[in-house]
Design a protein around this motif. Structure first.
Motif, short mmCIF file in Angstrom:
data_model
loop_
_atom_site.label_atom_id
_atom_site.label_comp_id
_atom_site.label_asym_id
_atom_site.label_seq_id
_atom_site.Cartn_x
_atom_site.Cartn_y
_atom_site.Cartn_z
N MET A 59 -89.71 15.72 -11.24
CA MET A 59 -90.61 16.57 -10.50
C MET A 59 -90.37 18.02 -10.90
SD MET A 59 -91.26 16.43 -6.55
CE MET A 59 -90.94 17.85 -5.65
N ARG A 60 -91.47 18.75 -11.09
CA ARG A 60 -91.39 20.12 -11.55
C ARG A 60 -91.34 21.08 -10.37
NH1 ARG A 60 -95.89 23.37 -14.68
NH2 ARG A 60 -94.60 25.11 -15.21
N ARG A 61 -90.43 22.03 -10.39
CA ARG A 61 -90.31 23.03 -9.34
C ARG A 61 -91.20 24.23 -9.65
NH1 ARG A 61 -84.48 24.91 -7.79
NH2 ARG A 61 -85.59 26.17 -6.32
N LEU A 62 -91.82 24.77 -8.61
CA LEU A 62 -92.66 25.95 -8.80
C LEU A 62 -91.78 27.18 -8.68
CD1 LEU A 62 -95.53 27.02 -9.16
CD2 LEU A 62 -95.72 27.07 -6.68
N ILE A 63 -91.67 27.92 -9.74
CA ILE A 63 -90.88 29.14 -9.75
C ILE A 63 -91.86 30.31 -9.87
CG2 ILE A 63 -89.13 30.47 -10.99
CD1 ILE A 63 -88.03 27.79 -11.98
N PRO A 64 -91.82 31.24 -8.89
CA PRO A 64 -92.76 32.37 -8.95
C PRO A 64 -92.42 33.28 -10.13
CG PRO A 64 -91.26 32.63 -7.10
CD PRO A 64 -90.97 31.30 -7.72
N SER A 65 -93.47 33.81 -10.71
CA SER A 65 -93.28 34.73 -11.83
C SER A 65 -92.90 36.10 -11.28
CB SER A 65 -94.57 34.84 -12.64
OG SER A 65 -95.55 35.50 -11.87
N PRO A 66 -92.31 36.95 -12.12
CA PRO A 66 -91.97 38.31 -11.67
C PRO A 66 -93.20 39.07 -11.16
CG PRO A 66 -90.88 37.82 -13.74
CD PRO A 66 -91.80 36.68 -13.45
N ALA A 67 -94.35 38.87 -11.76
CA ALA A 67 -95.57 39.54 -11.30
C ALA A 67 -95.95 39.11 -9.89
CB ALA A 67 -96.72 39.26 -12.27
N MET A 68 -95.80 37.81 -9.60
CA MET A 68 -96.10 37.30 -8.26
C MET A 68 -95.15 37.91 -7.23
SD MET A 68 -97.86 35.47 -6.24
CE MET A 68 -98.69 34.07 -6.85
N ILE A 69 -93.90 38.04 -7.58
CA ILE A 69 -92.91 38.61 -6.66
C ILE A 69 -93.26 40.07 -6.37
CG2 ILE A 69 -90.48 39.28 -6.42
CD1 ILE A 69 -89.80 36.71 -8.01
N VAL A 70 -93.61 40.83 -7.40
CA VAL A 70 -93.98 42.24 -7.21
C VAL A 70 -95.25 42.34 -6.36
CG1 VAL A 70 -94.77 44.33 -8.41
CG2 VAL A 70 -92.84 43.03 -9.31
N ALA A 71 -96.24 41.50 -6.59
CA ALA A 71 -97.48 41.54 -5.81
C ALA A 71 -97.24 41.22 -4.34
CB ALA A 71 -98.49 40.55 -6.40
N CYS A 72 -96.40 40.23 -4.06
CA CYS A 72 -96.10 39.88 -2.67
C CYS A 72 -95.33 41.00 -1.99
CB CYS A 72 -95.30 38.57 -2.62
SG CYS A 72 -96.29 37.13 -3.04
N LEU A 73 -94.40 41.60 -2.68
CA LEU A 73 -93.63 42.72 -2.13
C LEU A 73 -94.54 43.90 -1.83
CD1 LEU A 73 -90.85 43.76 -1.36
CD2 LEU A 73 -90.58 44.56 -3.71
#
Length: 172
Positions: free
Chosen positions: A1-15
């Protein structure tokens, strides 16, 4: 099963989203009346129903109020409806379709006021009726402040004065 790892861009957008939401809430608690320049808020920016009569000055309320109003029946004898009259003293009907009204308040100047007249369809008899203001009070006795003319229209025939029209007069 593949884990969903957020990209650095997603982390910056959420922050950025979390910080911007918090900033708006912080600003809303910190901006007061002193921080708003005079005449900076226009009517377009005010929510409908947000301003109440208690929020207005006495002079603003006076400018928005109705100075006089009346409801005139057409039955004989022609009378003002006392429950729906303020600022009018009397009405007479010297001839067919001519109503003469007198103000009860001497401060109401017929020369500068712009009364509104409206047919009361439920209180009238007939169809194709009209009521018109006659500021000159033509055909009214001396002392009348304004006249109202009432008419009945029939297709293919000229209009004719009518005594079957009930109407309301409002003086803003």
């Amino acid at each position: 099963m593949r884990r969903l790892i957020p990209s650095p861009a997603m982390i910056v957008a959420c922050l950025a989203l979390v910080l911007s939401m918090g900033g708006v809430g912080y600003a809303a608690t910190r901006i007061g009346t002193k921080d708003i320049a005079n005449s900076a808020i226009t009517s377009v920016k005010i929510k409908d129903g947000a301003v109440r009569p208690t929020d207005l000055s006495a002079s603003s309320l006076a400018a928005l109020s109705v100075r006089a109003y009346t409801y005139v029946t057409w039955q004989d004898p022609v009378v003002l409806d006392s429950a729906r009259t303020r600022g009018f003293a009397s009405v007479s009907r010297p001839k067919t379709g001519v109503y003469c009204l007198t103000y009860s308040d001497d401060s109401l100047d017929p020369g500068i006021l712009a009364p509104l007249v409206s047919v009361d369809w439920d209180g009238s008899a007939g169809a194709n009726l009209a009521a018109y203001l006659s500021k000159s009070a033509h055909d009214c006795p001396e002392g009348a402040d304004l006249g109202v003319r009432t008419f009945s229209f029939t297709a293919g025939n000229p209009y004719r004065p009518a005594n079957t029209v009930a109407f309301t007069v409002v003086v803003p």
